[in-house]
Design an enzyme around this catalytic site. Structure first.
Site, PDB file in Angstrom:
ATOM      1  N   THR B  50       0.873  -1.175   0.000  1.00 24.95           N
ATOM      2  CA  THR B  50       0.000   0.000   0.000  1.00 24.95           C
ATOM      3  C   THR B  50       0.906   1.220   0.000  1.00 24.95           C
ATOM      4  O   THR B  50       2.128   1.084  -0.009  1.00 24.95           O
ATOM      5  CB  THR B  50      -0.898   0.038   1.255  1.00 24.95           C
ATOM      6  OG1 THR B  50      -0.097   0.442   2.362  1.00 24.95           O
ATOM      7  CG2 THR B  50      -1.512  -1.309   1.536  1.00 24.95           C
ATOM      8  N   CYS B  51       0.324   2.408   0.035  1.00 25.46           N
ATOM      9  CA  CYS B  51       1.208   3.583  -0.009  1.00 25.46           C
ATOM     10  C   CYS B  51       1.993   3.736   1.287  1.00 25.46           C
ATOM     11  O   CYS B  51       2.997   4.437   1.317  1.00 25.46           O
ATOM     12  CB  CYS B  51       0.415   4.832  -0.336  1.00 25.46           C
ATOM     13  SG  CYS B  51      -0.977   5.094   0.738  1.00 25.46           S
ATOM     14  N   SER B 110      -1.978   1.450  11.324  1.00 24.61           N
ATOM     15  CA  SER B 110      -2.106   2.436  10.253  1.00 24.61           C
ATOM     16  C   SER B 110      -1.654   3.813  10.703  1.00 24.61           C
ATOM     17  O   SER B 110      -1.576   4.089  11.898  1.00 24.61           O
ATOM     18  CB  SER B 110      -3.552   2.534   9.792  1.00 24.61           C
ATOM     19  OG  SER B 110      -3.992   1.299   9.335  1.00 24.61           O
ATOM     20  N   PRO B 116     -10.459   2.621   7.448  1.00 26.67           N
ATOM     21  CA  PRO B 116     -11.054   1.366   6.986  1.00 26.67           C
ATOM     22  C   PRO B 116     -10.456   0.769   5.701  1.00 26.67           C
ATOM     23  O   PRO B 116     -10.739  -0.382   5.391  1.00 26.67           O
ATOM     24  CB  PRO B 116     -12.514   1.744   6.762  1.00 26.67           C
ATOM     25  CG  PRO B 116     -12.487   3.200   6.467  1.00 26.67           C
ATOM     26  CD  PRO B 116     -11.278   3.786   7.121  1.00 26.67           C
ATOM     27  N   GLN B 117      -9.643   1.515   4.956  1.00 22.28           N
ATOM     28  CA  GLN B 117      -9.208   1.000   3.650  1.00 22.28           C
ATOM     29  C   GLN B 117      -8.301  -0.223   3.746  1.00 22.28           C
ATOM     30  O   GLN B 117      -8.319  -1.075   2.884  1.00 22.28           O
ATOM     31  CB  GLN B 117      -8.460   2.071   2.840  1.00 22.28           C
ATOM     32  CG  GLN B 117      -9.365   3.063   2.155  1.00 22.28           C
ATOM     33  CD  GLN B 117      -9.639   4.255   3.051  1.00 22.28           C
ATOM     34  OE1 GLN B 117      -9.161   4.290   4.191  1.00 22.28           O
ATOM     35  NE2 GLN B 117     -10.414   5.199   2.571  1.00 22.28           N
ATOM     36  N   GLY B 190     -16.289  31.650  -0.184  1.00 21.27           N
ATOM     37  CA  GLY B 190     -14.869  31.462  -0.469  1.00 21.27           C
ATOM     38  C   GLY B 190     -14.664  30.062  -1.010  1.00 21.27           C
ATOM     39  O   GLY B 190     -15.452  29.156  -0.723  1.00 21.27           O
ATOM     40  N   MET B 194      -9.876  23.303   1.556  1.00 23.50           N
ATOM     41  CA  MET B 194     -10.490  22.541   2.637  1.00 23.50           C
ATOM     42  C   MET B 194     -12.014  22.578   2.510  1.00 23.50           C
ATOM     43  O   MET B 194     -12.706  21.588   2.769  1.00 23.50           O
ATOM     44  CB  MET B 194     -10.090  23.155   3.975  1.00 23.50           C
ATOM     45  CG  MET B 194     -10.369  22.250   5.125  1.00 23.50           C
ATOM     46  SD  MET B 194      -8.888  21.677   5.900  1.00 23.50           S
ATOM     47  CE  MET B 194      -8.710  22.829   7.222  1.00 23.50           C
ATOM     48  N   ALA B 195     -12.531  23.743   2.088  1.00 27.54           N
ATOM     49  CA  ALA B 195     -13.970  23.876   1.899  1.00 27.54           C
ATOM     50  C   ALA B 195     -14.430  22.899   0.824  1.00 27.54           C
ATOM     51  O   ALA B 195     -15.456  22.236   0.967  1.00 27.54           O
ATOM     52  CB  ALA B 195     -14.321  25.302   1.502  1.00 27.54           C
TER      53      ALA B 195
END
Lengths: 273, 422
Positions: B50-51, B110, B116-117, B190, B194-195
């Site tokens: 995995t990464c 993790s 959960p991945q 805006g 993150m929004a």
């Protein structure tokens, strides 16, 4: 049917224990067990009340013991009905101990009705008693839901996310449930008051006699009518609705018991002991 | 259990520069696994990549220097000199290997505890191994136990409960206010990154239309198009408060964009339906006093961070419970593994067949009371001889004559064939 009555109390106690365990441990199974115990308890309770009804031929609300027992029965019944539509699992934590509490008080008073009066008969009276008790139970649930709403609202506003945050459902669900309880309670109360007045007309020849019980019933009715009005007209929902539901229960309790103990008037045999 | 070996590196032991060298694509992984299994020292293998980690789970043959071979294999397939990553490698044997795999799959190892991945990634790794037939009795059993344990931990502990990222935390709070988010309208003030992330999560919960108010209208339109929403001017924000339910602000404004009177005035028109303000801007865009208005809720970035921190602590507490479940699972796996040995299996097989024969003979003799002791002894003798003859060949087979290098498989089959594990 003393045995069915005792069985009902024990089952309600076990149900309370299961609900409390659910409150802390949060296993869904516990809540299911709590609900099941409550249902079985309700069945026993129904047998006990039905037996008294069959034996005497009138609804068993002739003394304080019977009245309290009937109240507890109505609250459980209303909760079970409510559960069909709004699944607020945690509400059992309020309902189960509440009925245990009511029934334990009931056991402190003698069971034997004092000289049952013949007046407690007739279809109007039956409708009156059933709708009033069911309506009161719905208002009691509305107040319980209101308490849960206030707890959850405080959690979210204060950003504390305490013990109850994850255990309570969303504000929207609580608000909708409380509203549904008030609407049901108000409808039943209205029918109950009308049938009571019709019965009074048959019995005493007049609909209204300014008896304290009648006056306070009217005050209660007006209170809930205002509650519904401000909600529908200017959108008093959320916290204000919850507070009103809780205050409403106070008014209701005074009408239900306070009037009998502090003031006088008819409905006296209702709380004799 | 020394045949079971786990060798790997993860985000705790290796920096990103090394981890990115070991990123296997699906094809890479297949080729590598096939290559690895060609080595006679390796009996079974699963490759998890995995990464954040690369791990080899191996069952080795006898007397094989499998660890060295596995290291060489990693260096060779990815062409990284061994000395670059040797220090980052961890090696677990036997029970420790099983425990490590359980912990990985249950997301205890993790970067984001409880995410959960990882379980899905372990499942993918195992599926590949079964397709290439690189896993055998031991790893099949181990991986199936792993999935079972991970699932149990997810349902019995709160390891995956509650959001541990800002945008998830915002969604979780919204659900506590509105219950169902379906059809709830969102206003973005805006167009910060993150929004956008928060909006993605909200849209995932099937919220209704999106409005975007941005200083430069052009940029607002671009963003609105992406969510099939509507761009509005900054002056239109207050009137739009009547329509929307969730407001996410992330502008660079130095002053409050929304103040108490703005919201107070609108609440009556909204008939007090709840409003949820998510203010991720610094300095803040939304006057925090708005939170004091009934049915209006304001969370700023610090509040959300606090929520996330609390949730992480909750997960850490739950991780202790999870480790307890894993301990039990490791013991169970070891017991299974130990039974998968020749002597206990043969013993169990003999006991089972002999026991059956004995009880049958006893029953038959009970129904034939007229037999003389001599007759009875003859019958019992016959029974003994039959049992011996029946068991002779399977015993010889298990002792090694017939199991061509795949003894654990034969043992497993024998145990299942005769139901010896009950």
């Amino acid at each position: 049917m003393q045995i069915a009555f005792i069985a009902a109390i024990l089952l309600y106690m076990l149900s309370s224990a299961a609900y409390f365990a659910y409150l802390f441990i949060q296993r869904d199974r516990l809540q299911q067990i709590g609900g099941l115990l409550l249902m079985v308890g309700f069945a026993c309770h129904t047998v006990s009340i039905g037996w008294a009804f069959a034996a005497t031929g009138h609804v068993p609300v002739n003394n304080l013991h019977e009245t309290l027992s009937m109240t507890a029965w109505a609250v459980v019944g209303a909760f079970l009905v409510l559960n069909l539509k709004f699944r607020i699992k945690i509400l059992g934590v309020y309902v189960a101990p509440l009925v245990v509490f009511i029934l334990l008080i009931a056991t402190q008073f003698p069971r034997e009705p004092l000289q049952p009066q013949n007046m407690l008969k007739g279809i109007w009276l039956l409708v009156h008693i059933i709708t009033i008790f069911a309506g009161d139970a719905a208002f009691a649930l509305a107040a319980g839901v209101g308490v849960l709403y206030l707890l959850q609202e405080r959690n979210i506003k204060a950003k504390t996310r305490g013990f109850f945050f994850k255990r309570l459902p969303s504000l929207d669900l609580l608000d909708t449930t409380g509203y549904a309880c008030i609407v049901c309670g108000f409808t039943l109360l209205t029918i109950g008051l009308i049938s009571g007045m019709v019965y009074a007309k048959i019995l005493w020849g007049r609909f209204w006699s300014w008896d304290p019980k009648e006056v306070w019933s009217a005050i209660t009715w007006i209170f809930y009518a205002v509650h519904l009005h401000v909600r529908l007209a200017i959108g008093w929902r959320g916290r204000r609705a919850a507070v009103m539901a809780i205050v409403g229960l106070g008014v209701l309790l005074f009408t239900f018991l306070g009037v009998n103990f502090l003031l006088s008037g008819h409905h006296g045999q209702f709380t004799q002991y | 259990m020394d045949k079971l070996i786990l060798i790997g590196l993860n985000h705790k032991t290796a920096p990103i520069e090394i981890r990115e060298c070991f990123a296997f694509s699906d094809e890479d992984a297949r080729a590598a696994l096939a290559l690895l299994c060609a080595d006679p020292a390796i009996e079974e293998a699963v490759l998890l990549s995995t990464c954040n980690r690369v791990e080899l789970i191996l069952v080795t043959g006898r007397n094989a220097n499998a660890i060295e071979k596995a290291k060489q294999f990693l260096a060779r397939t990815k062409q990284v000199p061994l000395e670059h990553f040797d220090a980052s490698l961890y090696i677990h044997r036997g029970e420790a290997a099983a425990r490590h795999l359980f912990r990985v799959a249950a997301s205890l190892d993790s970067m984001v505890l409880g995410e959960p991945q990882i379980l899905g990634q372990v499942k993918t790794a195992y599926r590949m191994a079964t397709e290439l037939r690189s896993s055998g009795v031991i790893l099949n059993r181990l991986l199936h136990r792993t999935f079972f344990v991970a699932k149990r931990i997810r349902t019995e502990t709160g390891i995956g409960d509650h959001a541990v990222s800002i945008s998830y935390a915002a969604v979780e709070l919204a659900r506590k206010i509105f219950g169902d988010l379906e059809g709830k309208k969102v206003l973005l003030i805006g167009a910060g990154e993150m929004a956008e992330l928060a909006v993605e999560h909200l849209i995932h919960n099937r919220t209704g239309s999106v409005f975007v108010a941005n200083r430069t209208f052009q940029r607002g339109m671009e963003l609105a198009d992406r969510y099939h929403g509507t761009a509005i001017h900054l002056e239109e924000i207050v009137p739009h408060l009547q329509k929307v339910d969730i407001i996410i602000s992330s502008t660079g404004s130095q002053d409050y964009i929304l103040r108490t009177p703005d919201v107070k005035g609108i609440m009556r028109h909204r008939r007090n339906r709840p409003l949820f303000f998510i203010d991720i801007a610094v300095p803040r865009n939304i006057d925090p006093r708005i939170n004091q208005i009934d049915n209006a809720y304001v969370y700023d970035i610090d509040d959300l961070t606090q929520v996330v921190d609390d949730n992480i602590q909750d997960r850490q507490r739950e991780a202790v419970k999870a480790d307890r479940i894993i301990d039990a699972a490791v013991v169970q796996f070891r017991q299974w593994y130990e039974r998968l040995d020749v002597v206990p299996t043969i013993k169990a097989l003999h006991a089972k067949v002999r026991g059956l024969a004995h009880s049958e003979v006893a029953r038959t003799l009970g129904q034939l009371p007229h037999l003389t002791p001599h007759d009875q002894a003859a019958i019992e003798k016959m029974m003994e001889a039959t049992v011996k003859k029946i068991l002779h060949d399977p015993t010889q087979f298990l002792k090694g004559d017939g199991c061509h290098g795949d003894r654990s498989n034969s043992l497993d089959v024998a145990r299942r064939l005769f139901k010896l594990d009950d």
